[in-house]
Scaffold this motif. Structure first.
Motif, PDB file in Angstrom:
ATOM      1  N   SER A 149      -8.595   0.997  48.301  1.00  0.00           N
ATOM      2  CA  SER A 149      -7.288   1.625  48.116  1.00  0.00           C
ATOM      3  C   SER A 149      -6.760   1.523  46.694  1.00  0.00           C
ATOM      4  CB  SER A 149      -6.269   1.032  49.088  1.00  0.00           C
ATOM      5  OG  SER A 149      -6.204  -0.373  48.968  1.00  0.00           O
ATOM      6  N   GLY A 150      -7.502   0.856  45.793  1.00  0.00           N
ATOM      7  CA  GLY A 150      -7.143   0.893  44.378  1.00  0.00           C
ATOM      8  C   GLY A 150      -6.205  -0.199  43.926  1.00  0.00           C
TER       9      GLY A 150
ATOM     10  N   THR B 104      -2.318  -0.735  31.575  1.00  0.00           N
ATOM     11  CA  THR B 104      -3.661  -1.022  31.068  1.00  0.00           C
ATOM     12  C   THR B 104      -4.040  -2.488  31.275  1.00  0.00           C
ATOM     13  OG1 THR B 104      -2.811  -1.443  28.844  1.00  0.00           O
ATOM     14  CG2 THR B 104      -3.515   0.810  29.336  1.00  0.00           C
ATOM     15  N   VAL B 105      -3.341  -3.155  32.177  1.00  0.00           N
ATOM     16  CA  VAL B 105      -3.608  -4.565  32.424  1.00  0.00           C
ATOM     17  C   VAL B 105      -4.974  -4.733  33.092  1.00  0.00           C
ATOM     18  CG1 VAL B 105      -2.441  -4.505  34.665  1.00  0.00           C
ATOM     19  CG2 VAL B 105      -2.674  -6.676  33.452  1.00  0.00           C
ATOM     20  N   ASN B 106      -5.683  -5.795  32.738  1.00  0.00           N
ATOM     21  CA  ASN B 106      -6.884  -6.201  33.452  1.00  0.00           C
ATOM     22  C   ASN B 106      -6.432  -7.125  34.587  1.00  0.00           C
ATOM     23  OD1 ASN B 106      -9.110  -5.273  31.435  1.00  0.00           O
ATOM     24  ND2 ASN B 106      -7.697  -6.441  30.168  1.00  0.00           N
ATOM     25  N   ARG B 107      -6.735  -6.752  35.850  1.00  0.00           N
ATOM     26  CA  ARG B 107      -6.321  -7.553  37.004  1.00  0.00           C
ATOM     27  C   ARG B 107      -7.497  -7.752  37.938  1.00  0.00           C
ATOM     28  NH1 ARG B 107      -7.152  -6.045  41.453  1.00  0.00           N
ATOM     29  NH2 ARG B 107      -5.845  -4.193  41.554  1.00  0.00           N
ATOM     30  N   ARG B 108      -7.673  -8.986  38.387  1.00  0.00           N
ATOM     31  CA  ARG B 108      -8.827  -9.276  39.235  1.00  0.00           C
ATOM     32  C   ARG B 108      -8.455 -10.259  40.332  1.00  0.00           C
ATOM     33  NH1 ARG B 108     -14.556 -12.021  37.154  1.00  0.00           N
ATOM     34  NH2 ARG B 108     -15.586 -12.031  39.196  1.00  0.00           N
ATOM     35  N   TYR B 109      -8.935  -9.989  41.558  1.00  0.00           N
ATOM     36  CA  TYR B 109      -8.850 -10.932  42.658  1.00  0.00           C
ATOM     37  C   TYR B 109     -10.232 -11.556  42.861  1.00  0.00           C
ATOM     38  CZ  TYR B 109      -4.415  -8.685  43.903  1.00  0.00           C
ATOM     39  OH  TYR B 109      -3.133  -8.185  43.885  1.00  0.00           O
TER      40      TYR B 109
ATOM     41  N   LEU C 139     -13.761  -3.286  47.452  1.00  0.00           N
ATOM     42  CA  LEU C 139     -14.488  -2.916  46.236  1.00  0.00           C
ATOM     43  C   LEU C 139     -13.637  -1.989  45.375  1.00  0.00           C
ATOM     44  CD1 LEU C 139     -15.602   0.225  46.614  1.00  0.00           C
ATOM     45  CD2 LEU C 139     -17.384  -0.876  47.915  1.00  0.00           C
ATOM     46  N   GLY C 140     -14.143  -1.696  44.182  1.00  0.00           N
ATOM     47  CA  GLY C 140     -13.420  -0.842  43.243  1.00  0.00           C
ATOM     48  C   GLY C 140     -12.196  -1.542  42.682  1.00  0.00           C
ATOM     49  N   ASP C 141     -11.157  -0.762  42.364  1.00  0.00           N
ATOM     50  CA  ASP C 141      -9.937  -1.327  41.787  1.00  0.00           C
ATOM     51  C   ASP C 141      -9.225  -2.271  42.734  1.00  0.00           C
ATOM     52  OD1 ASP C 141     -10.403   0.093  39.506  1.00  0.00           O
ATOM     53  OD2 ASP C 141      -8.705   1.465  39.705  1.00  0.00           O
TER      54      ASP C 141
ATOM     55  N   PHE D  34      -9.556  -2.590  35.240  1.00  0.00           N
ATOM     56  CA  PHE D  34      -9.809  -2.935  33.842  1.00  0.00           C
ATOM     57  C   PHE D  34      -9.004  -2.037  32.909  1.00  0.00           C
ATOM     58  CE2 PHE D  34     -13.568  -3.307  36.514  1.00  0.00           C
ATOM     59  CZ  PHE D  34     -13.870  -4.657  36.390  1.00  0.00           C
ATOM     60  N   ASN D  35      -8.734  -2.536  31.725  1.00  0.00           N
ATOM     61  CA  ASN D  35      -8.154  -1.693  30.689  1.00  0.00           C
ATOM     62  C   ASN D  35      -9.048  -0.459  30.547  1.00  0.00           C
ATOM     63  OD1 ASN D  35      -7.269  -0.470  28.299  1.00  0.00           O
ATOM     64  ND2 ASN D  35      -6.968  -2.406  27.235  1.00  0.00           N
ATOM     65  N   PRO D  36      -8.504   0.743  30.782  1.00  0.00           N
ATOM     66  CA  PRO D  36      -9.374   1.935  30.819  1.00  0.00           C
ATOM     67  C   PRO D  36     -10.016   2.284  29.483  1.00  0.00           C
ATOM     68  CG  PRO D  36      -7.054   2.548  31.007  1.00  0.00           C
ATOM     69  CD  PRO D  36      -7.111   1.060  31.141  1.00  0.00           C
ATOM     70  N   VAL D  37      -9.586   1.664  28.388  1.00  0.00           N
ATOM     71  CA  VAL D  37     -10.190   1.974  27.095  1.00  0.00           C
ATOM     72  C   VAL D  37     -11.689   1.668  27.088  1.00  0.00           C
ATOM     73  CG1 VAL D  37      -9.768  -0.270  26.001  1.00  0.00           C
ATOM     74  CG2 VAL D  37      -9.845   1.784  24.587  1.00  0.00           C
ATOM     75  N   TYR D  38     -12.126   0.764  27.976  1.00  0.00           N
ATOM     76  CA  TYR D  38     -13.534   0.363  27.983  1.00  0.00           C
ATOM     77  C   TYR D  38     -14.386   1.204  28.931  1.00  0.00           C
ATOM     78  CZ  TYR D  38     -11.264  -3.461  25.622  1.00  0.00           C
ATOM     79  OH  TYR D  38     -10.485  -4.192  24.734  1.00  0.00           O
ATOM     80  N   GLY D  39     -13.770   2.046  29.749  1.00  0.00           N
ATOM     81  CA  GLY D  39     -14.512   3.018  30.550  1.00  0.00           C
ATOM     82  C   GLY D  39     -15.374   2.439  31.656  1.00  0.00           C
TER      83      GLY D  39
END
Length: 481
Positions: free
Chosen positions: A184-185, A305-310, A325-327, A332-337
């Motif tokens: 669900s992102g 653009t925050v990097n967030r992880r569980y 899975l996924g977001d 991740f900060n999308p600048v890194y693709g």
């Protein structure tokens, strides 16, 4: 008269179902990953899904440029054979790295080394989503339930048995499932749902550089077929606000342009200021090219653009029948693709564990740990850059972080003049090899020796590209042969 043979009682087989929460790219790939291991897949989506390459509600990041790295592209082709060929057929560009890239790194201009094994797919997010969605929904076993939200998980702390649903009219219902996949992102409610079942909250990390994005689409003044991707990167070591920008050649002869900046150097939503900001980057190439392009859209901004992880894989207790899975796991900060590629690799990891374990005991924990592997690599690449901006919150660079940054910077400097090191770096950056590939003895030795060729003095364009620029009346100063 002989007795009729005794008829054995028929044993009915119970139908199996997987529920996927979210019809995003990650959700579609999750459905593709599980479809051969269940009788049916139900995708629960809060919005309508468009028929073609149109904007999908709930994906604000689609307004900013997206690239699909070769690690992710290969994973999608593994899940959906022919999907990447279809994407290219409808206008996406395959960009070999660094052959078709004009890249200004903090350490200098990269050479356009001739290589085809590491690449990225350049297209609008809407086009990529539409091709994947079409491929997935061709399967009659997969159906979408739109305008419906998941409000809770059913079951217990030991096993998830389904989901509670809320329809657009407020009607609530329950849907049982042998496997629930949360895709669900960024807005995922999984930690809250787990708490309701009595599962302790996972550890969470949030690393935020404060970077903002401003994006706009242009009509390109030259053909975008085989046109290089342009990237002027920020230098987090400078102590100045980070400013970066790039031009991605997408379908229909367009350029998708994004400009990024950290606090003190952020771009503006003002269309009149967009190209002026591009001229403040470390090199004026992006601004020089945009001066000859036709803007097709207004400027779209995002500050997310925050990097967030569980860290779900670290939980001592994890219920059977649930995978994320996924977001939903890491954004991740999308600048890194990395986002789309990590989702695709996570879906392949899920399918691999399903193939080995089926829907039996141990699947969910094994799959969650496997999904964490590509997340960990992308996380280290993104956070390893963002923590060095002075504006970053959530984590300060430790002595070990600074030492690693110096090594990576040394590798990047060497890569500007070393095919071997450039290849090793793109292996990792495209998520095709683990980070340990940068510690191979041959790479360490090359980094010690430094670049084998002198630094380039400016951007490099091929003879054919120069001809296209000349035909369009574009003269760029400072080009390197």
């Amino acid at each position: 008269m002989s007795e009729s043979p005794q008829r054995l009682p028929q044993v009915s087989r119970t139908s199996t179902r997987a529920v996927v929460v979210g019809g995003s790219l990650a959700g579609m790939l999750a459905a593709a990953a599980v479809r051969d291991h269940v009788d049916s897949v139900e995708i629960i989506e809060a919005h309508d899904l468009p028929d073609g390459p149109e904007a999908r509600p709930g994906v604000p990041q689609a307004a900013h440029f997206h690239v699909l790295l070769s690690g992710g592209a290969d994973a999608i082709d593994d899940l959906l054979p022919g999907a990447i060929a279809e994407l290219l057929a409808v206008g996406a560009n395959r960009v070999p790295m660094t052959t078709d890239m004009v890249l200004f790194s903090p350490e200098g201009w990269y050479r356009r080394w001739k290589r085809d094994s590491h690449y990225l797919i350049a297209a609008s997010r809407d086009l990529t989503d539409s091709v994947v969605r079409r491929q997935v929904l061709k399967d009659p076993r997969i159906r979408v339930r739109p305008h419906t939200k998941v409000t809770a998980l059913l079951g217990s702390s030991r096993r998830v048995t389904g989901v509670r649903l809320s329809a657009a009219d407020g009607t609530e219902s329950e849907l049982t499932a042998d496997l629930v996949v949360d895709a669900s992102g960024k807005a995922a409610r999984t930690p809250h749902w787990l708490a309701e079942l009595g599962v302790p909250a996972p550890a969470e990390a949030r690393i935020d550089s404060g970077m903002s994005y401003a994006s706009r689409i242009y009509r390109a003044p030259v053909s975008t077929r085989n046109w290089p991707l342009i990237s002027v990167q920020a230098d987090p070591r400078s102590g100045e606000p980070g400013r970066a920008g790039g031009i991605v050649p997408i379908e229909d002869g367009r350029w998708h342009v994004s400009l990024m900046g950290t606090p003190g150097g952020q771009p503006s939503r003002d269309t009149a200021e967009f190209e002026n900001y591009a001229r403040t980057l470390r090199h004026p190439l992006v601004a020089d090219l945009l001066a000859h392009a036709e803007p097709l859209t207004d400027v779209v901004m995002t500050h997310s653009t925050v990097n967030r992880r569980y860290y779900y894989e670290r939980l001592k207790s994890w219920p059977e029948g649930l995978v994320a899975l996924g977001d939903s796991v890491a954004a991740f900060n999308p600048v890194y693709g990395h986002g789309m590629s990590v989702a695709a690799l996570g879906a392949v990891a899920l399918r691999t564990r399903l193939s080995a374990l089926g829907l039996g005991r141990g699947l969910s924990r094994a799959a969650q740990r496997a999904i964490a592997a590509p997340v960990e690599l992308a996380w280290s690449l993104a956070v390893g850059q963002d923590i060095h901006y002075a504006t970053t919150t959530g984590k300060n660079a430790s002595p070990a972080d600074r030492l690693l940054q110096r090594y990576v910077s040394r590798l990047s400097h060497t890569a500007t003049g070393s095919y071997h090191v450039a290849t090793a770096m793109t292996e990792v950056l495209t998520l095709q090899s683990p980070g340990t590939a940068l510690l191979r003895p041959s790479v360490l030795t090359a980094a010690l020796l430094g670049p084998l060729r002198p630094q380039l003095g400016g951007p490099t364009f091929t003879v054919g590209e120069r001809r296209l620029l000349a035909d369009a009346g574009i003269a760029l100063p400072g080009l390197t042969s």
